[in-house]
Design a protein around this motif. Structure first.
Motif, PDB file in Angstrom:
ATOM      1  N   GLU A   1     -16.550  39.585 -13.247  1.00 56.50           N
ATOM      2  CA  GLU A   1     -15.236  40.184 -13.425  1.00 56.50           C
ATOM      3  C   GLU A   1     -14.145  39.215 -12.984  1.00 56.50           C
ATOM      4  N   ASN A   2     -14.375  38.488 -11.900  1.00 59.50           N
ATOM      5  CA  ASN A   2     -13.429  37.470 -11.461  1.00 59.50           C
ATOM      6  C   ASN A   2     -13.234  36.404 -12.532  1.00 59.50           C
TER       7      ASN A   2
ATOM      8  N   ARG B   1     -19.250  41.683  -9.984  1.00 54.66           N
ATOM      9  CA  ARG B   1     -17.915  41.373  -9.436  1.00 54.66           C
ATOM     10  C   ARG B   1     -17.537  39.928  -9.699  1.00 54.66           C
ATOM     11  N   ARG B   2     -18.509  39.019  -9.579  1.00 52.79           N
ATOM     12  CA  ARG B   2     -18.203  37.606  -9.812  1.00 52.79           C
ATOM     13  C   ARG B   2     -17.849  37.376 -11.284  1.00 52.79           C
TER      14      ARG B   2
END
Length: 225
Positions: free
Chosen positions: A179-180, A176-177
């Motif tokens: 992807e950010n 997720r990080r």
């Protein structure tokens, strides 16, 4: 194939790891490790002048070396670049002792040790990017490492408290990080390509492009082009 004999510093660090869970990265750990190795305390002090702090930093840098070796053994050709970054962070954490990292994070978070902690974090980010073949020469050299430092440090903090099987929650958090970060890079590319947004919002990126990466091995500072 020959087996390399550990040097005195490595032997002392190996012995220290047996005591870190109880005494942290401390003077007590250094003394106990020297005793386990039958090493003259003066030699132990010469190898690690700042005691537990230097032991913790040596352990951190050992992890960077192990991560680079593990990456070198992998075939990365089929992986997207974001997957290579995720793999590097995962390999870096999988070979680490969580209690040793926890104790190290606590020590390096102290105000007097914060500069050393920041340097160690930056060195890890630099090791990952360099091993993966980063060729940037401008401000992107800095921004890549700064962003990865933030991703890595937040992932470490999550990992230290993760009780999921095989640290599955940590790897999902890492994805997720990253992807950010990819979303930020996509936004940056749109700003730079837009004739309307680029003249104003693109100014910070143009300034970054005028900065050059360090010419010496030391990771900071850089120079203006």
């Amino acid at each position: 194939m020959t087996t390399q004999t550990p040097n005195a510093a490595d032997r002392l660090l190996d012995a220290a790891l047996m005591h870190v869970a109880f005494d942290g990265w401390s003077e007590a750990t250094l003394k106990a490790a020297a005793g386990d190795c039958d090493m003259d305390p003066a030699l132990a002090r010469a190898l690690y002048p700042r005691g537990g702090l230097d032991l913790a930093l040596a352990y951190h840098r050992r992890g960077d070396v192990a991560m680079k070796a593990a990456l070198a053994e992998r075939d990365l050709s089929a992986l997207k670049f974001r997957e290579r970054i995720a793999l590097a962070v995962r390999l870096r954490l999988e070979q680490a002792d969580r209690e040793a990292v926890r104790r190290g994070a606590t020590l390096l978070a102290l105000p007097q040790n914060a500069p050393e902690g920041a340097r160690a974090l930056w060195e890890t980010a630099d090791a990952i990017w360099t091993t993966l073949g980063d060729t940037s020469e401008d401000g992107n050299w800095y921004s890549k490492r700064a962003i990865l430092s933030a991703v890595y440090s937040s992932t470490v903090l999550f990992w230290l408290g993760d009780e999921s099987t095989g640290y599955e929650d940590t790897w999902a958090f890492l994805d997720r990080r990253i992807e950010n970060v990819m979303q930020f890079e996509q936004t940056k590319a749109r700003i730079k390509a837009s004739p309307v947004l680029n003249p104003v919002l693109g100014l910070p990126f143009r300034l970054l492009e005028s900065i050059r990466k360090p010419g010496a091995p030391a990771p900071m500072p850089g120079r203006w082009g």
